[in-house]
Write an enzyme that holds these catalytic residues in place. Structure first.
Site, PDB file in Angstrom:
ATOM      1  N   ASN A  35       0.832  -1.215   0.000  1.00 45.69           N
ATOM      2  CA  ASN A  35       0.000   0.000   0.000  1.00 45.69           C
ATOM      3  C   ASN A  35       0.862   1.260   0.000  1.00 45.69           C
ATOM      4  N   ASP A  58       7.937  -8.875   3.052  1.00 46.21           N
ATOM      5  CA  ASP A  58       6.692  -9.069   3.781  1.00 46.21           C
ATOM      6  C   ASP A  58       7.041  -9.497   5.201  1.00 46.21           C
ATOM      7  N   SER A 124      -5.118   2.069  17.426  1.00 41.90           N
ATOM      8  CA  SER A 124      -6.070   3.010  16.831  1.00 41.90           C
ATOM      9  C   SER A 124      -7.170   3.340  17.825  1.00 41.90           C
ATOM     10  N   ALA A 125      -7.723   4.529  17.687  1.00 42.65           N
ATOM     11  CA  ALA A 125      -8.879   4.919  18.500  1.00 42.65           C
ATOM     12  C   ALA A 125     -10.081   4.031  18.205  1.00 42.65           C
ATOM     13  N   THR A 126     -10.015   3.301  17.100  1.00 48.48           N
ATOM     14  CA  THR A 126     -11.120   2.403  16.762  1.00 48.48           C
ATOM     15  C   THR A 126     -11.331   1.339  17.852  1.00 48.48           C
ATOM     16  N   TYR A 148     -10.932  -5.109  10.990  1.00 42.78           N
ATOM     17  CA  TYR A 148      -9.751  -4.253  11.165  1.00 42.78           C
ATOM     18  C   TYR A 148      -9.588  -3.863  12.641  1.00 42.78           C
ATOM     19  N   LYS A 152      -6.611  -4.815  15.821  1.00 39.29           N
ATOM     20  CA  LYS A 152      -5.884  -3.915  16.740  1.00 39.29           C
ATOM     21  C   LYS A 152      -6.078  -4.370  18.188  1.00 39.29           C
ATOM     22  N   ASN A 198     -11.303   8.223   3.359  1.00 39.74           N
ATOM     23  CA  ASN A 198     -11.200   9.147   4.489  1.00 39.74           C
ATOM     24  C   ASN A 198     -11.466  10.587   4.063  1.00 39.74           C
ATOM     25  N   ARG A 230     -14.720  14.405  14.972  1.00 39.44           N
ATOM     26  CA  ARG A 230     -13.523  13.584  15.134  1.00 39.44           C
ATOM     27  C   ARG A 230     -12.372  14.447  15.655  1.00 39.44           C
ATOM     28  N   GLY A 293     -21.499   2.039  10.516  1.00 40.97           N
ATOM     29  CA  GLY A 293     -20.371   1.866  11.444  1.00 40.97           C
ATOM     30  C   GLY A 293     -19.828   3.169  12.005  1.00 40.97           C
ATOM     31  N   ASP A 294     -20.258   4.341  11.471  1.00 42.13           N
ATOM     32  CA  ASP A 294     -19.764   5.628  11.990  1.00 42.13           C
ATOM     33  C   ASP A 294     -20.439   5.972  13.315  1.00 42.13           C
TER      34      ASP A 294
HETATM   35  P1  NAD Z   1      -0.299   2.801   5.160  1.00 37.93           P
HETATM   36  O1  NAD Z   1      -1.086   1.773   4.446  1.00 37.93           O
HETATM   37  O2  NAD Z   1       0.038   4.055   4.440  1.00 37.93           O
HETATM   38  O3  NAD Z   1       1.064   2.149   5.722  1.00 37.93           O
HETATM   39  C1  NAD Z   1       1.147   0.805   6.103  1.00 37.93           C
HETATM   40  C2  NAD Z   1       2.359   0.215   5.389  1.00 37.93           C
HETATM   41  O4  NAD Z   1       2.505  -1.156   5.762  1.00 37.93           O
HETATM   42  C3  NAD Z   1       2.238   0.259   3.866  1.00 37.93           C
HETATM   43  O5  NAD Z   1       3.398   0.870   3.331  1.00 37.93           O
HETATM   44  C4  NAD Z   1       2.129  -1.214   3.459  1.00 37.93           C
HETATM   45  O6  NAD Z   1       2.737  -1.457   2.202  1.00 37.93           O
HETATM   46  C5  NAD Z   1       2.854  -1.899   4.603  1.00 37.93           C
HETATM   47  N1  NAD Z   1       2.456  -3.284   4.853  1.00 37.93           N
HETATM   48  C6  NAD Z   1       1.204  -3.784   5.025  1.00 37.93           C
HETATM   49  N2  NAD Z   1       1.252  -5.106   5.246  1.00 37.93           N
HETATM   50  C7  NAD Z   1       2.560  -5.464   5.225  1.00 37.93           C
HETATM   51  C8  NAD Z   1       3.257  -6.686   5.366  1.00 37.93           C
HETATM   52  N3  NAD Z   1       2.603  -7.832   5.591  1.00 37.93           N
HETATM   53  N4  NAD Z   1       4.601  -6.673   5.291  1.00 37.93           N
HETATM   54  C9  NAD Z   1       5.285  -5.551   5.040  1.00 37.93           C
HETATM   55  N5  NAD Z   1       4.678  -4.351   4.893  1.00 37.93           N
HETATM   56  C10 NAD Z   1       3.336  -4.311   4.968  1.00 37.93           C
HETATM   57  O7  NAD Z   1      -1.079   3.135   6.504  1.00 37.93           O
HETATM   58  P2  NAD Z   1      -0.814   4.287   7.592  1.00 37.93           P
HETATM   59  O8  NAD Z   1      -1.972   5.214   7.535  1.00 37.93           O
HETATM   60  O9  NAD Z   1       0.551   4.821   7.479  1.00 37.93           O
HETATM   61  O10 NAD Z   1      -0.985   3.417   8.912  1.00 37.93           O
HETATM   62  C11 NAD Z   1       0.124   2.858   9.581  1.00 37.93           C
HETATM   63  C12 NAD Z   1      -0.380   2.044  10.764  1.00 37.93           C
HETATM   64  O11 NAD Z   1      -1.150   2.874  11.606  1.00 37.93           O
HETATM   65  C13 NAD Z   1      -1.285   0.881  10.367  1.00 37.93           C
HETATM   66  O12 NAD Z   1      -1.013  -0.212  11.223  1.00 37.93           O
HETATM   67  C14 NAD Z   1      -2.678   1.426  10.628  1.00 37.93           C
HETATM   68  O13 NAD Z   1      -3.583   0.399  10.940  1.00 37.93           O
HETATM   69  C15 NAD Z   1      -2.429   2.315  11.836  1.00 37.93           C
HETATM   70  N6  NAD Z   1      -3.420   3.396  11.966  1.00 37.93           N
HETATM   71  C16 NAD Z   1      -3.654   4.234  10.912  1.00 37.93           C
HETATM   72  C17 NAD Z   1      -4.621   5.240  11.042  1.00 37.93           C
HETATM   73  C18 NAD Z   1      -4.941   6.152   9.890  1.00 37.93           C
HETATM   74  O14 NAD Z   1      -6.006   6.764   9.900  1.00 37.93           O
HETATM   75  N7  NAD Z   1      -4.079   6.320   8.892  1.00 37.93           N
HETATM   76  C19 NAD Z   1      -5.307   5.402  12.245  1.00 37.93           C
HETATM   77  C20 NAD Z   1      -5.026   4.522  13.299  1.00 37.93           C
HETATM   78  C21 NAD Z   1      -4.079   3.522  13.151  1.00 37.93           C
HETATM   79  C1  WQD Z   2     -14.131  11.218   9.339  1.00 42.61           C
HETATM   80  C2  WQD Z   2     -15.516  11.868   9.351  1.00 42.61           C
HETATM   81  C3  WQD Z   2     -17.196  10.509   8.307  1.00 42.61           C
HETATM   82  C4  WQD Z   2     -15.491  10.715   4.261  1.00 42.61           C
HETATM   83  C5  WQD Z   2     -11.222   5.981  10.011  1.00 42.61           C
HETATM   84  C6  WQD Z   2     -11.207   4.570  10.532  1.00 42.61           C
HETATM   85  C7  WQD Z   2     -10.476   4.522  11.847  1.00 42.61           C
HETATM   86  C8  WQD Z   2      -9.082   5.163  11.731  1.00 42.61           C
HETATM   87  C9  WQD Z   2      -9.116   6.500  11.055  1.00 42.61           C
HETATM   88  C10 WQD Z   2      -7.442   3.466  11.379  1.00 42.61           C
HETATM   89  C11 WQD Z   2     -16.643  10.891   9.665  1.00 42.61           C
HETATM   90  C12 WQD Z   2     -16.985  11.790   7.524  1.00 42.61           C
HETATM   91  C13 WQD Z   2     -15.742  10.875   5.607  1.00 42.61           C
HETATM   92  C14 WQD Z   2     -16.403  11.324   3.342  1.00 42.61           C
HETATM   93  C15 WQD Z   2     -17.653  12.197   5.205  1.00 42.61           C
HETATM   94  N1  WQD Z   2      -8.212   4.368  10.923  1.00 42.61           N
HETATM   95  N2  WQD Z   2     -16.778  11.603   6.085  1.00 42.61           N
HETATM   96  N3  WQD Z   2     -17.436  12.054   3.852  1.00 42.61           N
HETATM   97  O1  WQD Z   2     -14.167   7.048   9.995  1.00 42.61           O
HETATM   98  O2  WQD Z   2     -13.303   8.643  11.763  1.00 42.61           O
HETATM   99  O3  WQD Z   2     -11.867   6.818  10.953  1.00 42.61           O
HETATM  100  O4  WQD Z   2      -9.869   6.432   9.838  1.00 42.61           O
HETATM  101  O5  WQD Z   2      -7.348   3.014  12.485  1.00 42.61           O
HETATM  102  O6  WQD Z   2     -10.398   3.187  12.221  1.00 42.61           O
HETATM  103  O7  WQD Z   2     -12.546   4.137  10.713  1.00 42.61           O
HETATM  104  O8  WQD Z   2     -12.308   8.692   9.465  1.00 42.61           O
HETATM  105  O9  WQD Z   2     -11.793  10.225   7.611  1.00 42.61           O
HETATM  106  O10 WQD Z   2     -13.231   8.182   7.168  1.00 42.61           O
HETATM  107  O11 WQD Z   2     -14.169  10.057   8.502  1.00 42.61           O
HETATM  108  O12 WQD Z   2     -18.615  12.873   5.610  1.00 42.61           O
HETATM  109  O13 WQD Z   2     -16.264  11.201   2.107  1.00 42.61           O
HETATM  110  O14 WQD Z   2     -15.794  12.356   8.024  1.00 42.61           O
HETATM  111  O15 WQD Z   2     -18.541  10.139   8.318  1.00 42.61           O
HETATM  112  O16 WQD Z   2     -17.613  11.611  10.409  1.00 42.61           O
HETATM  113  P1  WQD Z   2     -13.054   7.785  10.581  1.00 42.61           P
HETATM  114  P2  WQD Z   2     -12.811   9.268   8.098  1.00 42.61           P
END
Ligand code: NAD
Ligand code: WQD
Length: 336
Positions: A35, A58, A124-126, A148, A152, A198, A230, A293-294
């Site tokens: 990704n 990987d 994650s806050a999830t 997902y 976590k 997002n 959020r 799910g929101d």
């Molecule tokens: P991202 O997808 O940009 O980065 C994740 C990276 O991990 C990618 O580069 C992907 O290629 C790599 N990857 C996935 N599976 C792999 C594997 N099996 N082996 C090697 N590499 C692998 O995502 P991000 O937004 O940078 O998120 C990073 C971490 O933070 C993730 O664990 C995600 O769940 C967590 N997180 C993200 C958010 C968010 O909103 N972005 C919120 C809460 C938690």
């Molecule tokens: C934010 C707000 C939507 C898109 C997600 C994952 C969470 C975490 C972070 C990893 C919400 C609204 C969104 C759109 C909209 N990831 N929205 N129109 O859902 O808070 O969190 O990313 O751990 O697990 O669920 O983030 O950016 O998708 O949404 O109105 O096109 O924007 O309903 O209120 P979310 P988001």
């Protein structure tokens, strides 16, 4: 001594690599590029003027992971690698459990084998689920509504059990709220595949004319303007939180969870208005149905991270919008 960053070419990982290199750490990245793009490495090195070591690998590849630990003197691991799309995890739960959980198990076994027991993990806050009231504190009960989120929670438990069995481990579980924005150089940022799920990447693509208008998912929530609230946090602040957590895990043993958020909740309409003010671009939008799910409102109590890690977010919503927009303008097709 080096820091191993799994998932280091991804969105949050790339920003954390910049902060690590700027702070003088030697950095090793393992990523399978499922990704992310290899180009992120050039951009990280361009921003910092420093070189990192990259393995296209990987984390489920056990021999490959042993080799990384064999070839390098690793002091701690920051573990970002994982799949993160909520909807996709509902469609393909086995792929999510396999990748995120088995990947973490293989990583932990390699760490144990090579005596590396310091880890910062991307939670994650999830994990707070649907039923807790904001501001959310780390001691609340955990639950998830999709595979997902369960990965976590399960990984947090696996890491707690690992520490319980061997008190020389040292682990920080960082629960991120909603990371947005980009490095202020405009050279690294979020690069989603296809239609963004997002909010912020969707908004920047509307501003760039790539999408017609924003769909606001629900305007009948129990919030002041009816749209979802959020806790958006600048990705560079988030990256800096990892360095504080890293210091903590290197200096002491234990396992603890920390919220990384600002503590401030913004509604979808607040974000649209802030983006328009920060960039001068108009964001046409239409009200749409709620997204399954929101929840209405989700924001952190970030005081534990301040007390115990000495970290707090510094950047405001306008910085987040300006920096997200600069990344979009400079890289209309992401890293392509
Ligand atoms: P991202 O997808 O940009 O980065 C994740 C990276 O991990 C990618 O580069 C992907 O290629 C790599 N990857 C996935 N599976 C792999 C594997 N099996 N082996 C090697 N590499 C692998 O995502 P991000 O937004 O940078 O998120 C990073 C971490 O933070 C993730 O664990 C995600 O769940 C967590 N997180 C993200 C958010 C968010 O909103 N972005 C919120 C809460 C938690
Ligand atoms: C934010 C707000 C939507 C898109 C997600 C994952 C969470 C975490 C972070 C990893 C919400 C609204 C969104 C759109 C909209 N990831 N929205 N129109 O859902 O808070 O969190 O990313 O751990 O697990 O669920 O983030 O950016 O998708 O949404 O109105 O096109 O924007 O309903 O209120 P979310 P988001």
């Amino acid at each position: 001594m080096s820091i191993l960053v799994t998932g280091g070419t991804g969105y949050i990982g790339s920003h954390t690599c910049v902060e690590l290199l700027d702070a003088g750490y030697d950095v090793i990245v393992v990523d399978n590029l499922s990704n992310s793009k290899i180009k992120a490495i050039d951009h990280i090195e361009g921003i910092t003027g420093k070189i990192l070591k990259f393995y296209k690998l990987d984390i489920l590849n056990r021999e490959g992971m042993y080799n990384v630990f064999e070839e390098n003197d690793i002091e701690a691991v920051i573990h970002f690698a994982g799949l993160k799309a909520v909807g996709e995890s509902v469609e393909e739960p086995l792929r999510y459990y396999q990748n995120n959980i088995t990947g973490t198990l293989v990583l932990c076994e390699a760490m144990q084998r090579y005596g590396v027991k310091n880890m910062v993990f991307s939670s994650s806050a999830t994990v707070y689920g649907m039923d807790n009231e904001s501001p959310l504190t780390e001691d609340l009960p955990l639950s998830a509504t999709n595979p997902y989120g369960w990965t976590k929670i399960m990984i947090e438990q696996i890491l707690r059990d690992t520490y319980a069995s061997d008190g020389t481990w040292s682990i920080a579980l960082l629960r991120y709220f909603n990371p947005i924005g980009a490095h202020e150089s405009g050279r690294i940022g979020e690069d989603p595949n296809g239609i963004p799920n997002n909010l912020m990447p969707y908004i920047t693509q509307v501003a760039a004319g790539k999408r017609k208008m924003l769909n606001i998912f629900g305007n009948d929530y129990d919030t002041p303007d009816g749209t979802g609230i959020r806790d958006y946090i600048h990705v560079v602040d988030l990256a800096k939180g990892h360095l504080k957590a890293l210091q903590k895990v290197i200096e002491s043993n234990g396992i603890d969870a920390y919220n990384l958020g600002t503590g401030i909740g913004y509604s979808v309409l607040d974000v649209v208005k802030a983006f328009e003010k920060a960039t001068g671009k108009e964001i046409p939008y239409v009200m749409a149905d709620r997204r399954a799910g929101d929840i209405a409102s989700c924001y952190a109590d970030p005081s534990k991270a301040y007390r115990e890690l000495g970290w707090k977010a510094e950047k405001d919503i306008y910085d987040m919008c300006k920096d997200a927009w600069r990344w979009q303008v400079n890289n209309p097709n992401g890293y392509e």
